[in-house]
Every structure is written in C-alpha cells, then in structure tokens.
Design an enzyme around this catalytic site. Structure first.
Site, PDB file in Angstrom:
ATOM      1  N   GLY A  45       0.822  -1.215   0.000  1.00 48.49           N
ATOM      2  CA  GLY A  45       0.000   0.000   0.000  1.00 48.49           C
ATOM      3  C   GLY A  45       0.846   1.251   0.000  1.00 48.49           C
ATOM      4  O   GLY A  45       1.618   1.493  -0.921  1.00 48.49           O
ATOM      5  N   LYS A  99       2.843 -10.415  -4.313  1.00 53.18           N
ATOM      6  CA  LYS A  99       3.689  -9.332  -3.815  1.00 53.18           C
ATOM      7  C   LYS A  99       5.109  -9.819  -3.533  1.00 53.18           C
ATOM      8  O   LYS A  99       6.083  -9.111  -3.802  1.00 53.18           O
ATOM      9  CB  LYS A  99       3.061  -8.737  -2.554  1.00 53.18           C
ATOM     10  CG  LYS A  99       1.756  -7.997  -2.878  1.00 53.18           C
ATOM     11  CD  LYS A  99       0.942  -7.753  -1.633  1.00 53.18           C
ATOM     12  CE  LYS A  99      -0.313  -6.949  -1.916  1.00 53.18           C
ATOM     13  NZ  LYS A  99      -1.238  -6.979  -0.753  1.00 53.18           N
TER      14      LYS A  99
END
Lengths: 431, 431
Positions: free
Chosen positions: B135, B206
């Site tokens: 994020g 990720k």
C-alpha cells in the site's frame, strides 16, 4: 570512453573503512547497476600510520585535502571525517570544483545544510546526506521520494542509538544510568565523552534535518528544544513500567496550521506503540501523514557497514544522475516560512511524580489545582513512601496544552502541602 | 509553455477516488514540487451512474479507454482498475503511445511485470508500481534506491492486510477463523470472496515482485510456494501463544549462493520479533542485507488514501523524470539467472503437533526417528488429551533442512505409535 568513476574519501574512521569495504565487496553489483566501476582513488587521513582493519594501498592515502578536492579525475567526494569547520571548508571547495558530495555528517548538515544545498544547486552538483539520519535506514529518501505526495504532519523518532541502548538496559535490566553508560562505552555504542548523545544534542541535529525535509522549511538548530537522559531516576523508570510505559529519548517534529514544533525529550512511550519495541542501538522513525496515516522506518542507526550502505547508495544516486546529466536536482523543494508553535497550541500528556505532605485534604488540594486549569487525570498511582510522613503520587494526565501544564507545575511548587515535584515527562500513546 | 500535466485515470474505485482526492487536496504542494499543476483530465469507469463519495465533473468521465490512451494531451496514465487482461491491454497501448504508466496492480505486475518493463524501456517511458506492494509503504523505493548499494539476503514480510487482520483477531481475542473472517468482511478488510487473500495468493504475488527487485532476477509466480490460513486450528494458535509465538502469514524471499526460494506460509513468529508487533491490517517488510543487517518498513498495506499516496508519489516521480528528460530509466537493473534452492539447502525451524498412543516407549520411538535424521528439539510440550488413551505432543525443532523434515514427517505418519500428525508450521525467531 570512461569505464570508471573515481571517488575521493575525506576520512578513514569507522564509516570510511565501511565505505571502502562495501565498495570492494559489492563492486560486481555496482558495475551491474551503473555500467561503471567505482574506484576509491584517494583517501584523506589525519594519521598515515594508524592501524586500520582494512588493507589500503599506501599510494592512495594523503594528508593533503587538495589531492582530492583539486583532482579533476575525482567526480564524487565522500565526507566521513566528522567535525564541522574543516569538513565545511572541504565540501564548499569540492562543490565549487563541481564535484558531487555525499556526507554522513549530521552536525554539519544540521548547522549548514541549507547554505551548502544552495551552493550545490548553483554548481549543478548533488549534495546527498542519507547517512546523516538513522544510519542505514533510508529515511530521507522515504520522506522526499516515497511520501512526496503526502502532507506530513508529524515525524517522531528514536534517532540516537547510544541513548536507546542505555535506556533499554535501564528499563529491561533495571541497571542505573551510570552502569548502562559504562556498558555502552565498553561495547563501542557510546564515546568516551558521551555529552552530545546523552544530552540529546545529536538527536536534536537529526530532528532538525528531518523537520526541514518533512515540512519544507528552514528549521534552525536553536529552534529545537532539547532534553537529555542524564537525570532519569530508576524510580521513575520503575513506575513508568508499572503503568505500561517504556522510557525512550523521542524526537518530535510537528507541523500544524503552518506552525512547527521540534523537540527532543525523554518520553514515556506506551508498550504497545511501535516505537516501544525499538531496542538497544536500533533507530526508528515514525511518520504521520495526512493520507498515509502512520508509517515507520526501522533499522540500525549507526555502525560501520550500515552507515556505509546509506553513503554508497547516495554515491550510486549521484553517479546515476551524472549518467543522466541531472545532478543538482535532488532534495530540491519549496521553502515555506513557518513560525514556531506557541505553548498554548502545543499539547501533550504528562507523567508527573510528586511528594505530598501526609495531611488531611492534601490530595484534594492538588486535584483542585489541576481541575481549575481543566487538566484531567488518566491514571493515578499512590505509593507508600519510606519517609512515612509523605505520600508519593504519580499522575498521568490527559492531553493538556503546554502552557497550562507549566502553570500547574508552578502552582504545585508553591503549594504548602507539596513537599516536592520530583519529575515530569511527556507521555506518548495509550498504555 | 506548458503549465500543467494531464493524467488519465483507468478506474474509479477505492484507490481511484483516493488518487483524485489526494491530487486535489495536495495541489499546492504538487505545484511547489513540480512547478506544474497536476490535472486529472479523463477517468475511465465501468458505470457512469455509480454513487461515489467524491464530486467528479461528468465531462471528465468516459466509458471508452481510447479517450485516455489516444489523447495526446495525457502524459501519465494511472491504472487503478484492477484485473489482469484488460488492464494489461490498456497499459501496453499507453506505453506504445509514449505515455508513462503508474499502476497499483500487483496481479498484473506479478504476472507481466518484466514484459511490461521491457516495453516501457523500449518506449522510453516510466512504468512505476510502488503501490503494488505494501500500500502506502515506500518499500519498492526502499529496495531499489535506499538499499541499492547493499546485497539483500532475505526479504520477509507481512504483505497481506486481510489475513493479518484475521490472524490478529484469532490470536488476541481467541475467536475462530470463521468469526474473524466475518468481522474482516464487515469492516471492509476482506472481500465477499476472500480466496485470493486467505489462500496466500495475494501475498505470493507481492513476494514475487519484491524478490525480483531484491535479487535482480525474474521470479515467476509459479516459483512461489503458497500456503493459506484457512486450516489453522485454534488449538495450534493457543499452543503457539503458550510457547511465546504469534501466528502470521509470512512471505519469505531468500537468496543464497545465487539460488533463491520464495514462499508464503502461515508461520509462528517469536513475540519479540519486530514482525510480531505488526497488528490488524498493517503491513511490514523486514529486510536482511549483508551490510545493513536488518531494517524494516512498516505502514498501512491497503486503503484508499494510503495507496493513493504511493500512486501519486509515482506520478510525481514520472513528472520529475519528464522535466529532466530521463523517463524509462527507473527500476532498471541487472537480471541474473537464479535457480530455485533445492530442499536440502533450505532450512527452517518447525512447530509440529502430533498425537501418540499412550504406550510405554512411544515417545522414545519418535525421538529416535528425529535424532536418526539429526533433528534436535528446542521445546517440547506434552499435554493431557481429552481422549485419555492418547498423548498430545508439541515439538519445536532447531533449524533443520526441509528435505530431512519431510523425511521425518513421512516416517512419523507410518509409525504405529503415532495416532496422527495434526499440524506443522514454520517458526521464525527465538521465543
């Protein structure tokens, strides 16, 4: 065609040796990254004969700074000698000679950063100083690149490894300040003269640098309020622990309504706060941004190789900029004028310890003083004191403006039922 | 002379709305940083009528991607629509039309990152994707700039907020997986179909992205071993807690002797490990580097505004590069071929729980199996079982190679004294 970049090193102490080692060990990666070999061509030292734990070609060592600053082959000057005046003169000369400068010198950057930055821009040179705050932690890039789109509200950090090591020892092992300091010195975490660290000056310099970058303003070192850890008592640490806090030397830089405050103070941090788990010589910088909310950068705040990581990453950045022909554009940012926040607009929670005379109504008298100033209590702890005619009281307040807290302190000191106000500390987080 | 930069937005969901808001709220800072105004000129949506919590000029909304991809005034395309195929087609077209691309799309980057990066370089365009991992945490810049001079050995992270929220609830409040999932869904931390999160797929994507950047190699998604959290039992979490661990979904990418391993597994993390204190929807990435030692980046792993911070910071970087004429140089790095590490060179500590028949010598039989394979115990916990003819045993091993651990598992499953091997998990840190 050039196949290598030559750097000149000012200083060959702990960090300087780390830089030489890192460049040697990671030469293959550097060539991959840059297409160039990175060569340490010349190193300025104070003492040629000094024993060092790395092998250095004696021909590369010099006592004369001009061998580096005037050498047209040297593109990047790395200043890791420390101190202010000499280092400043050398960096000015390097920039004027169109050399890019990487420095780990927080004292210098805290005092003369803006002036040197201007000079660097004028000469289209890079002046990079990632290693000046938080050792190897890439906190400066985090602020200037990673969070560039956000509006930073608060930067709060443990930015001095020496004091964090001492405080960890005192809190976790219950040893005295003196003993913890001796341990830190024995392990190389504190210098023979620890003043700059334990009085909070080193942390203040780093907070000034961070505040400038976070708030785009020219914070001066004298704008930073500083408190050290030399007067902490083991009683307070014990009571703090009982209440769910750990003691840290916390630097805070805050910006609200275009006013700033920057201070470094011993602070009780709630055990569940991310900064509470930062132990020993580690550093961490905690950031509040309008959009990101909270973020934290954690890592080794000092040490030869970690600091060298930040220095050499800056060297890589400067060389990449050379290849692209865009040096002198880094860390540029708008400069706002920001006033210091007045005390009545600054808020904090406080821990306060005091001794009351054990008289009927004594406690009620002090609570009236607090409530008259609209200061409410979050926690109260009363403990029997050895001196049996006295009562020892610890109070943790809710948030209160600093001017009102100062007022209540004054009043308490003048009250006949108060024997002594022993100590008070800022409190961060909810225990 | 141009006085503004126009960006086109593909998608106006949670992150898209955050990007629009952030650019509006911080326009003053952006103008200061860039000298340009940043304008969101056109926004691609799927449904024009949908209610959104921001005001948008209806004229800027379109259902036709070509209104953005073919608009010569648009310099930067921001892809926040999610999904893979359409997003990929649009990004390819944007790059071919010489537009810089910023994306938050981890699925797309995990699958097609290297291919899209090549295309971006060919067109001298930036392709930036800071928001795809962690994020708002600037972890990609941390790796590629901040730690560029170091040799990264291990990246270990909590990179999925949904599972971390669920696991925090389960560990701290003792609720079941189902209940914690329902809470996460009610609070918007988990989707109606939580598969990609709870099965570890999102984290795997990720970790593939981080491993590529850390080790300069082309990790494919299928190289990542993946385990999810759907089968965790409250017994194991309880025993783990007793032993001083907390359960986290941990992604690990490691590189040794030019071999790599990348995996995502539910893991018992020692309470004193920095990752243990990362709670709820927060993310953190912990890095071991040869020179820096350890560092950690912590912050919100998702959410409208935090993710928008990373997106807009990338937009700022692309615009700065435009001003300098150096787009298409970011994230370039050498590519090494790296093999996957074979099981006999991978090591881990394990927690294992099993039920033994309560026979004389049963325990000694299983300990012989372990010691024959040279696996030693760090902790043993024997608890009385409700089924009184059985003994429940929990063992935490010292470090063991994964092939030997698999062998001992096979043997245990075949031993007559072993009623059942209930569960086993990786263990990280020293409790």
């Amino acid at each position: 065609m050039k196949t290598d970049v030559s750097i000149g090193l000012l200083g060959l102490g702990t960090v300087g040796c780390g830089v030489v080692k890192l460049i040697r060990q990671h030469q293959e990666e550097l060539v991959h990254q840059l297409g160039y070999e990175v060569k340490v061509k010349r190193i300025l030292v104070r003492d040629i004969e000094k024993d060092r734990d790395i092998e250095i070609d004696p021909a590369s060592i010099t006592l004369n700074p001009d061998d580096i600053l005037n050498d047209p082959e040297i593109d990047v000057v790395v200043e890791v000698m420390g101190g202010v005046n000499e280092a400043r003169q050398y960096i000015i000369k390097a920039l004027e000679n169109k050399k890019h400068v990487v420095t780990a010198n927080k004292d210098l950057i805290a005092l003369y950063g803006p002036e040197l930055q201007e000079l660097a821009w004028k000469n289209q040179c890079d002046l990079l100083y990632e290693a000046s705050v938080g050792g190897g932690i890439p906190i400066i890039r985090g602020l200037t690149d990673g969070l560039v789109s956000d509006r930073i509200q608060k930067v709060m950090g443990i930015v001095n490894g020496t004091t964090n090591f001492i405080l960890t020892k005192m809190m976790d092992e219950g040893v005295s300040y003196e003993e913890a300091l001796r341990d830190a010195q024995a392990l190389g975490f504190a210098e023979a003269d620890p003043t700059a660290d334990v009085e909070g000056l080193d942390a203040a310099r780093k907070m000034a640098i961070l505040a400038r970058l976070a708030f785009y303003t020219n914070v001066k070192l004298e704008d930073v309020e500083v408190g050290g850890i030399t007067n902490l008592s083991s009683e307070d640490l014990h009571y703090g622990k009982t209440l769910g806090y750990t003691m840290k030397l916390i630097g805070v830089a805050e910006c609200q309504d275009e006013q700033i405050e920057v201070c470094v103070q011993p602070t009780f941090v709630a055990q569940n706060h991310p900064l509470a788990s930062v132990k020993n010589e580690f550093n961490a910088v905690y950031i509040n941004g309008e959009a990101i909310g909270e973020a934290m950068f954690y890592g080794p705040g000092a040490g030869s190789m970690p600091t060298a990581t930040a220095v050499v990453s800056d060297v890589v950045a400067a060389i990449k900029n050379m290849q692209l022909g865009v040096n002198g554009r880094n860390l540029r940012g708008p400069r706002f004028e920001r006033k210091l926040m007045p005390l009545d607009q600054r808020y904090g929670q406080f821990y306060i310890r005091l001794h009351l005379k054990d008289q009927v109504g004594a406690f009620s008298k002090i609570t009236s003083a607090f409530s008259a100033l609209d200061i409410s209590f979050k926690r109260i702890l009363q403990t029997p004191d050895k001196r049996d005619e006295l009562a020892e009281i610890i109070i943790v307040t809710h948030k209160v403006s600093l001017d009102r807290f100062q007022k209540v302190l004054l009043q308490l000191n003048e009250m006949p039922v108060v024997k002594e106000v022993n100590s008070y500390y800022l409190v961060e987080g909810e225990a």
